[in-house]
Design a protein around this motif. Structure first.
Motif, PDB file in Angstrom:
ATOM      1  N   GLY A 384      50.934  49.203  36.966  1.00  0.00           N
ATOM      2  CA  GLY A 384      52.799  48.371  36.680  1.00  0.00           C
ATOM      3  C   GLY A 384      52.277  46.744  37.784  1.00  0.00           C
ATOM      4  N   ARG A 385      51.009  46.910  38.276  1.00  0.00           N
ATOM      5  CA  ARG A 385      51.268  46.372  38.938  1.00  0.00           C
ATOM      6  C   ARG A 385      50.777  44.565  38.159  1.00  0.00           C
ATOM      7  NH1 ARG A 385      53.112  49.918  41.508  1.00  0.00           N
ATOM      8  NH2 ARG A 385      52.816  49.831  43.247  1.00  0.00           N
ATOM      9  N   SER A 386      51.110  43.936  36.919  1.00  0.00           N
ATOM     10  CA  SER A 386      49.892  42.911  36.537  1.00  0.00           C
ATOM     11  C   SER A 386      50.751  42.223  37.494  1.00  0.00           C
ATOM     12  CB  SER A 386      51.555  42.529  34.936  1.00  0.00           C
ATOM     13  OG  SER A 386      52.262  42.578  35.521  1.00  0.00           O
ATOM     14  N   CYS A 387      51.537  41.837  38.091  1.00  0.00           N
ATOM     15  CA  CYS A 387      51.150  40.212  39.126  1.00  0.00           C
ATOM     16  C   CYS A 387      50.298  40.651  40.253  1.00  0.00           C
ATOM     17  CB  CYS A 387      52.599  40.662  39.988  1.00  0.00           C
ATOM     18  SG  CYS A 387      54.030  40.258  39.017  1.00  0.00           S
ATOM     19  N   TRP A 388      50.050  41.457  40.171  1.00  0.00           N
ATOM     20  CA  TRP A 388      48.471  41.543  40.973  1.00  0.00           C
ATOM     21  C   TRP A 388      47.131  41.837  40.630  1.00  0.00           C
ATOM     22  CZ3 TRP A 388      48.691  47.041  43.961  1.00  0.00           C
ATOM     23  CH2 TRP A 388      49.635  47.174  45.812  1.00  0.00           C
ATOM     24  N   HIS A 389      47.576  41.461  39.327  1.00  0.00           N
ATOM     25  CA  HIS A 389      45.985  41.310  38.178  1.00  0.00           C
ATOM     26  C   HIS A 389      46.208  40.158  37.737  1.00  0.00           C
ATOM     27  CE1 HIS A 389      43.908  41.551  34.720  1.00  0.00           C
ATOM     28  NE2 HIS A 389      43.234  42.170  34.780  1.00  0.00           N
ATOM     29  N   LEU A 390      47.211  39.778  37.660  1.00  0.00           N
ATOM     30  CA  LEU A 390      47.358  37.995  37.275  1.00  0.00           C
ATOM     31  C   LEU A 390      46.611  37.035  38.484  1.00  0.00           C
ATOM     32  CD1 LEU A 390      47.951  34.979  36.461  1.00  0.00           C
ATOM     33  CD2 LEU A 390      50.525  35.789  37.114  1.00  0.00           C
ATOM     34  N   THR A 391      46.849  37.744  40.020  1.00  0.00           N
ATOM     35  CA  THR A 391      46.576  36.672  40.756  1.00  0.00           C
ATOM     36  C   THR A 391      45.001  36.996  41.193  1.00  0.00           C
ATOM     37  OG1 THR A 391      48.807  37.354  42.473  1.00  0.00           O
ATOM     38  CG2 THR A 391      46.530  36.456  43.353  1.00  0.00           C
ATOM     39  N   VAL A 392      44.453  38.015  40.812  1.00  0.00           N
ATOM     40  CA  VAL A 392      42.891  38.263  40.737  1.00  0.00           C
ATOM     41  C   VAL A 392      42.682  37.422  40.022  1.00  0.00           C
ATOM     42  CG1 VAL A 392      41.449  39.764  40.151  1.00  0.00           C
ATOM     43  CG2 VAL A 392      43.724  40.989  41.704  1.00  0.00           C
ATOM     44  N   THR A 393      43.070  37.214  38.580  1.00  0.00           N
ATOM     45  CA  THR A 393      42.299  36.348  37.757  1.00  0.00           C
ATOM     46  C   THR A 393      42.758  35.467  38.157  1.00  0.00           C
ATOM     47  OG1 THR A 393      44.084  37.446  35.575  1.00  0.00           O
ATOM     48  CG2 THR A 393      42.651  39.277  35.929  1.00  0.00           C
ATOM     49  N   ALA A 394      43.502  34.852  38.548  1.00  0.00           N
ATOM     50  CA  ALA A 394      43.314  33.780  38.404  1.00  0.00           C
ATOM     51  C   ALA A 394      43.027  32.814  39.658  1.00  0.00           C
ATOM     52  CB  ALA A 394      45.037  33.244  38.990  1.00  0.00           C
ATOM     53  N   VAL A 395      42.713  33.529  40.271  1.00  0.00           N
ATOM     54  CA  VAL A 395      41.380  33.289  41.573  1.00  0.00           C
ATOM     55  C   VAL A 395      40.248  33.170  41.109  1.00  0.00           C
ATOM     56  CG1 VAL A 395      40.371  34.093  43.869  1.00  0.00           C
ATOM     57  CG2 VAL A 395      42.987  33.848  43.254  1.00  0.00           C
ATOM     58  N   ALA A 396      39.956  34.643  39.945  1.00  0.00           N
ATOM     59  CA  ALA A 396      38.615  34.690  39.622  1.00  0.00           C
ATOM     60  C   ALA A 396      38.470  33.174  38.446  1.00  0.00           C
ATOM     61  CB  ALA A 396      38.031  35.434  39.240  1.00  0.00           C
ATOM     62  N   PHE A 397      39.364  32.713  38.285  1.00  0.00           N
ATOM     63  CA  PHE A 397      39.431  31.732  36.971  1.00  0.00           C
ATOM     64  C   PHE A 397      39.042  30.475  38.027  1.00  0.00           C
ATOM     65  CE2 PHE A 397      40.597  28.378  33.441  1.00  0.00           C
ATOM     66  CZ  PHE A 397      39.653  28.911  32.942  1.00  0.00           C
ATOM     67  N   THR A 398      39.776  30.243  38.872  1.00  0.00           N
ATOM     68  CA  THR A 398      40.252  29.059  39.712  1.00  0.00           C
ATOM     69  C   THR A 398      38.054  28.558  40.047  1.00  0.00           C
ATOM     70  OG1 THR A 398      41.790  28.757  39.740  1.00  0.00           O
ATOM     71  CG2 THR A 398      40.573  28.147  42.233  1.00  0.00           C
ATOM     72  N   VAL A 399      36.865  30.171  40.520  1.00  0.00           N
ATOM     73  CA  VAL A 399      35.779  29.570  41.141  1.00  0.00           C
ATOM     74  C   VAL A 399      34.757  29.035  39.909  1.00  0.00           C
ATOM     75  CG1 VAL A 399      33.899  31.604  41.890  1.00  0.00           C
ATOM     76  CG2 VAL A 399      36.919  31.544  43.246  1.00  0.00           C
ATOM     77  N   GLN A 400      35.176  29.682  38.959  1.00  0.00           N
ATOM     78  CA  GLN A 400      34.567  29.758  37.825  1.00  0.00           C
ATOM     79  C   GLN A 400      34.667  28.897  36.978  1.00  0.00           C
ATOM     80  OE1 GLN A 400      35.331  32.198  34.323  1.00  0.00           O
ATOM     81  NE2 GLN A 400      33.375  31.079  33.085  1.00  0.00           N
ATOM     82  N   LEU A 401      35.615  28.055  37.272  1.00  0.00           N
ATOM     83  CA  LEU A 401      35.892  26.635  36.603  1.00  0.00           C
ATOM     84  C   LEU A 401      35.535  25.327  37.579  1.00  0.00           C
ATOM     85  CD1 LEU A 401      37.249  24.989  34.617  1.00  0.00           C
ATOM     86  CD2 LEU A 401      39.282  25.061  35.387  1.00  0.00           C
TER      87      LEU A 401
END
Length: 512
Positions: A384-401
Motif C-alpha cells: 500500500g506504499r504507492s506514494c513511496w513508490h511514486l517518490t522513488v520512480t520520480a527521483v529515478a526518472f529525473t536522474v534519467q532525464l
C-alpha cells in the motif's frame, strides 16, 4: 517493525501455499517471457531489415509514445485491481469485485479517449515528435497510433483485474504470447509483399484491439470460475481507498514505462532516427533479460497482497526472499551472456547495430542491480506504499532525464544507455533500502548468496570464453556450452538452499 534475521535454511513459513502459488505462476510467466523474447526479437529483426535503422527508429518512436500514453491512461487502475481484488476475495468473499472493476474501468476509458484526441486531430504533435518525416506522413502515422489508444488502455486494466484472481495466465496469454505472435504473423506478409513504415506500424497496433477483447473474455472466465456473493444494497465500495492507492501509481507507472522508452524519444529529437532504431534494438535485448523478473513479479504481487491482507507478514517476507533468489538465479547468467558478447547478439538485427555494443554492456550492468533487489518495488505497492513508490520512480526518472539531455547530444546511443542505467540503479537501490528499513523485508539469506555465486561462476566462464575467442559466434557458442555445464553443476550442489524442489513441483503441477 522487527526484521527477521536471514538464515541459510528454508524457513517453515516459506513452505506454504504462497511459495507454491508463486512457483506455478512463475512457470507460466517464464513460458510467456520466452515467447515474448523470441517473437519480439523476430519482430524487431523483421522491421529493421525491411525498413532499416532509420525506418525502425520512426516506427518505434511511435511505439514509445503509444506505450507511455497507454500506461499513463490506465491511471494506476490495473495495479489497484491487483492489490484490491485479492484482498476483497480473502477478506469479504469478493462482494465488491464487480464494483471495483467498474470503479477502475470508467476513468481509464475516459483518459484513454481524451489522450487520443490530440494525436488524431492535431498534426503539430506528430511533426514535433517526428521532425525527420514529411508532415503529412508523420501526421498519418501518429493518427494511426491514436486510434488504437483507448482499446489498449482498457485491455490492460481488464488484465489487472484478472491477475487479482491469482492467475497470470490471461496476462501471459495476451501480453506475452498473443500480441507478440500476432505482430510477427501480420508483419511477415507485409515485409514480403509491401514493406513500409505505416504498414509495419499497423502490424504492431492491430493485436492491441484483439488483446483487449481477449482480456474481457478472460476476466469473465475468472469470475465464472469463482462466483462471489452479491454485494448488499448500499454497501460501501472502497473507491476512495482504491484511488488513494491508484493515483500515485498512475504517475509512477508513467515514470516506469517512460524510463524504457524516453531514450528513443530523446534520440529521435536530439540525435537521429537511425540511433533511435539502434537503441530500440538494445532495449529489446535488455527487456528480454528482465522478463524472468517480470514473470516472478506477476506471480508474487497478488499473493503478497493476500498474505498482507490476512496479516501473514512472516510468510510474505519469506516469499519475497525466495522469489528474489529465483530471479537472481535465472537472470544473472542471461545478462552475463549478453554483456560478454554484445556485438554478436546485436548483429542479428542487421548491419550498423553493433555500434551499440558498449551501450548494451552498460545496461546489462545496471540490470544486474535491478535483478539483485528482486521484487522490492512490488513489495512497496502491495503493502500500500504507492506514494513511496511514486517518490522513488520520480527521483529515478529525473536522474534519467537530466543525464539524457546532457549525454545524448554528445554520446548518442551510449548517452541514452548511461542515463537509463543511472536511473535503474538509483530506483532499485532506493526501493531495496525502503523495504528493508521501513517494512522489514530482507533479501539476503543462504539461498540468495548461492544464487549470486552461481551467476558469478557462469559469468567467469563467459568472460574466459570472450577473452579466448573474442566477441564472435564461436565464442558465444563455447561460452554458452561451458556456462550451462557450470550452471547445471552448481544447481545440483545447492538445490536445497535454492528451493528448486518448489519450482520443479510447480512445473509438475502445471503439467498435470
Amino acid at each position: 517493525m522487527t526484521t527477521p534475521e536471514a538464515t541459510t535454511r528454508p524457513r517453515p513459513e516459506a513452505t506454504g501455499s504462497g511459495v507454491a502459488a508463486t512457483a506455478r505462476g512463475g512457470w507460466w510467466g517464464m513460458a510467456g517471457s520466452v515467447a515474448n523474447a523470441v517473437f519480439s526479437f523476430l519482430l524487431v529483426g523483421l522491421i529493421t531489415r525491411a525498413v532499416g535503422a532509420q525506418g525502425a527508429g520512426v516506427i518505434f518512436t511511435g511505439v514509445a509514445m503509444f506505450t507511455i500514453l497507454s500506461n499513463a491512461c490506465k491511471l494506476g487502475a490495473d495495479t489497484g485491481l491487483v492489490r484490491f481484488v485479492p484482498r476483497d476475495l480473502a477478506v469479504d468473499g469478493g462482494r465488491s469485485v464487480a464494483a471495483l472493476v467498474r470503479t477502475a474501468l470508467l476513468p481509464a476509458t475516459v483518459a484513454g479517449t481524451a489522450a487520443a484526441v490530440p494525436l488524431v486531430l492535431f498534426p503539430s504533435v506528430a511533426t514535433a515528435l517526428l521532425p525527420q518525416l514529411p508532415p503529412a506522413d508523420a501526421a498519418a502515422l501518429i493518427r494511426l497510433f491514436g486510434l488504437f489508444l483507448p482499446a489498449a488502455t482498457v485491455g490492460m486494466v481488464l488484465l489487472g483485474a484478472a491477475r487479482g484472481y491469482g492467475t497470470v495466465v490471461p496476462f501471459v496469454g495476451v501480453e506475452q504470447i498473443g500480441k507478440p505472435v500476432l505482430r510477427v504473423l501480420i508483419a511477415i506478409p507485409i515485409v514480403w509483399c509491401a514493406p513500409s513504415v505505416t504498414a509495419l506500424a499497423s502490424a504492431w497496433l492491430l493485436p492491441s484491439f484483439a488483446g483487449s477483447v481477449a482480456a474481457w473474455f478472460a476476466l469473465r472466465r475468472c469470475r465464472a470460475r469463482r462466483p462471489t456473493p452479491r454485494r448488499a444494497a448500499g454497501a460501501d465500495v472502497p473507491w476512495r481507498a482504491f484511488w488513494r492507492f491508484a493515483a500515485p501509481r498512475a504517475v509512477s507507472s508513467v515514470f516506469d514505462i517512460g524510463a524504457v522508452w524516453i531514450g528513443v524519444i530523446l534520440l529521435s529529437a536530439l540525435a537521429t532516427s537511425r540511433e533511435a532504431g539502434v537503441y530500440t534494438a538494445i532495449g529489446r535485448v535488455v527487456t528480454a533479460g528482465t522478463l524472468v523478473q517480470l514473470a516472478v513479479r506477476l506471480a508474487v504481487a497478488p499473493e503478497l497482497s493476500r498474505l498482507l491482507a490476512v496479516e501473514k507478514v512472516a510468510e510474505a517476507r519469506a516469499l519475497h526472499r525466495v522469489s528474489t533468489c529465483w530471479t537472481v538465479l535465472l537472470s544473472w547468467p542471461l545478462f552475463g551472456v549478453v554483456a560478454c558478447f554484445p556485438g554478436t547478439i546485436l548483429s542479428v538485427f542487421g548491419p550498423g547495430f553493433t555500434d551499440g555494443a558498449l551501450a548494451l554492456v552498460v545496461l546489462c550492468a545496471a540490470s544486474m542491480v535491478n535483478v539483485a533487489v528482486g521484487s522490492a518495488q512490488t513489495v512497496l505497492l502491495m503493502a500500500g506504499r504507492s506514494c513511496w513508490h511514486l517518490t522513488v520512480t520520480a527521483v529515478a526518472f529525473t536522474v534519467q532525464l537530466a543525464v539524457g539531455v546532457l549525454a545524448v547530444p554528445a554520446w548518442g546511443v551510449l548517452g541514452a544507455a548511461v542515463s537509463w542505467g543511472a536511473a535503474i540503479v538509483v530506483e532499485n537501490l532506493t526501493a531495496a533500502v525502503l523495504v528493508r528499513m521501513r517494512l522489514g523485508f530482507t533479501t539476503v539469506d543462504g539461498g540468495y548468496i548461492r544464487a549470486l555465486a552461481v551467476g558469478l561462476a557462469v559469468t567467469t566462464v563467459l568472460v574466459a570464453s570472450r577473452l579466448s575467442e573474442g566477441d564472435t559466434s564461436r565464442g558465444l557458442a563455447v561460452g554458452m556450452v561451458l556456462g550451462l555445464c557450470v550452471f547445471g553443476i552448481t544447481l545440483c550442489r545447492y538445490r536445497m538452499l535454492l528451493r528448486l524442489g518448489d519450482l520443479v513441483g510447480a512445473l509438475r503441477h502445471r503439467a498435470a
